[in-house]
Motif scaffolding. Structure first.
Motif, short mmCIF file in Angstrom:
data_model
loop_
_atom_site.label_atom_id
_atom_site.label_comp_id
_atom_site.label_asym_id
_atom_site.label_seq_id
_atom_site.Cartn_x
_atom_site.Cartn_y
_atom_site.Cartn_z
N VAL A 14 13.61 -11.76 69.48
CA VAL A 14 12.44 -12.52 71.07
C VAL A 14 12.62 -11.74 71.36
O VAL A 14 11.75 -11.78 72.56
CB VAL A 14 13.19 -14.20 70.69
CG1 VAL A 14 12.52 -14.60 72.21
CG2 VAL A 14 13.21 -14.46 69.69
N ALA A 15 14.43 -10.95 71.92
CA ALA A 15 14.31 -10.70 73.23
C ALA A 15 13.35 -9.10 73.27
O ALA A 15 12.91 -9.29 74.24
CB ALA A 15 15.49 -10.74 73.43
N ARG A 16 13.96 -8.80 72.25
CA ARG A 16 12.37 -7.55 72.03
C ARG A 16 10.45 -7.65 72.30
O ARG A 16 10.34 -7.32 73.39
CB ARG A 16 12.41 -6.28 71.39
CG ARG A 16 13.83 -6.24 71.69
CD ARG A 16 13.78 -5.19 69.45
NE ARG A 16 15.22 -4.27 70.14
CZ ARG A 16 16.64 -4.76 70.15
NH1 ARG A 16 16.85 -6.28 69.96
NH2 ARG A 16 17.44 -4.13 70.00
N THR A 45 11.64 -18.79 71.12
CA THR A 45 11.78 -19.04 69.40
C THR A 45 10.73 -19.84 69.03
O THR A 45 11.21 -20.11 67.96
CB THR A 45 12.86 -19.29 69.93
OG1 THR A 45 13.29 -20.82 71.09
CG2 THR A 45 14.01 -17.90 70.56
N ASP A 76 17.13 -14.29 66.90
CA ASP A 76 17.49 -13.58 69.09
C ASP A 76 17.17 -12.23 69.72
O ASP A 76 16.42 -11.41 70.56
CB ASP A 76 18.99 -14.71 69.67
CG ASP A 76 18.65 -15.73 69.68
OD1 ASP A 76 17.33 -16.40 69.62
OD2 ASP A 76 19.72 -16.09 69.63
N ASP A 77 17.37 -11.70 68.83
CA ASP A 77 17.61 -10.21 69.35
C ASP A 77 15.57 -9.51 68.89
O ASP A 77 15.27 -8.59 69.84
CB ASP A 77 17.84 -8.93 68.33
CG ASP A 77 19.46 -8.75 68.77
OD1 ASP A 77 19.88 -9.38 69.93
OD2 ASP A 77 20.22 -8.89 67.38
N GLU A 90 9.97 -0.58 71.59
CA GLU A 90 11.33 -0.75 71.67
C GLU A 90 10.86 -1.41 70.61
O GLU A 90 11.59 -2.55 69.49
CB GLU A 90 12.12 -2.33 73.45
CG GLU A 90 12.92 -2.93 72.59
CD GLU A 90 13.56 -2.88 73.45
OE1 GLU A 90 13.77 -3.82 74.00
OE2 GLU A 90 12.83 -2.86 74.94
N GLN A 126 10.16 -10.35 74.12
CA GLN A 126 9.45 -10.86 75.36
C GLN A 126 9.53 -9.75 76.71
O GLN A 126 8.81 -9.70 77.70
CB GLN A 126 10.54 -12.11 75.81
CG GLN A 126 10.17 -13.17 74.92
CD GLN A 126 11.72 -14.25 74.99
OE1 GLN A 126 12.47 -13.48 75.93
NE2 GLN A 126 11.83 -15.94 75.22
N SER A 127 10.56 -8.80 75.98
CA SER A 127 10.91 -7.04 76.87
C SER A 127 9.72 -6.76 77.00
O SER A 127 9.04 -6.56 77.70
CB SER A 127 11.54 -6.07 76.65
OG SER A 127 11.35 -5.62 75.70
#
Length: 147
Positions: A24-26, A43, A21-22, A66, A28-29
């Motif tokens: 995926v968050a990066r 995901t 999930d970390d 990032e 997406q950001s």
């Protein structure tokens, strides 16, 4: 005003499933997708048996800082290409093998590695020139999530 160019990045290696999930968050950001101008990454978009390739247009300075920092921290190999901005910076390829430092290589707008006469003279031999090209074009392993 920030210069914005196209970018592609291919990521592989082994990552703890708890960090999925970390990652995926990066992704997406950074606004990356499976295709240029594609739908937002989700995901369900991880490849089943290969490296993860992501793309975007209009990326500030052609970097995904990032995401790249996360990959370096986790030892995930990656190869990133970013286009150039006239009179500001040229296209480049960034290579991280999973350890050590990120290496930068000059590239063209098609993602091909290039060298100029000065670099060729500094490398000094045909073998060193070929080694330079090999170092700048590594095979990225599949991305795997480990328990």
């Amino acid at each position: 005003m920030v210069d914005r160019v196209s970018l592609s990045i291919t990521i592989g290696g082994d990552l703890a499933a708890a960090l999925r999930d970390d990652l995926v968050a990066r992704i997406q950001s950074e606004g990356l997708a499976l295709d240029y101008d594609g739908e937002a990454f989700g995901t369900e978009d991880f490849p089943a048996d290969g490296p993860l390739s992501l793309y975007a247009h209009e990326v500030a300075w052609g970097r995904a800082d990032e995401l790249e920092s996360f990959c370096v921290e986790q030892g995930l190999p990656f190869v990133r290409w970013s286009g150039g901005s006239a009179a500001q910076f040229g296209p480049e390829r960034a290579v991280f093998t999973g350890a050590g430092e990120v290496a930068l290589f000059a590239a063209d707008e098609d993602g091909n590695l290039i060298i100029d006469r000065d670099r060729a003279e500094r490398l000094g031999s045909y073998e060193a020139i070929i080694a330079h090209f090999v170092a700048g074009d590594p095979a990225v392993p599949p991305l795997r999530f480990l328990p």
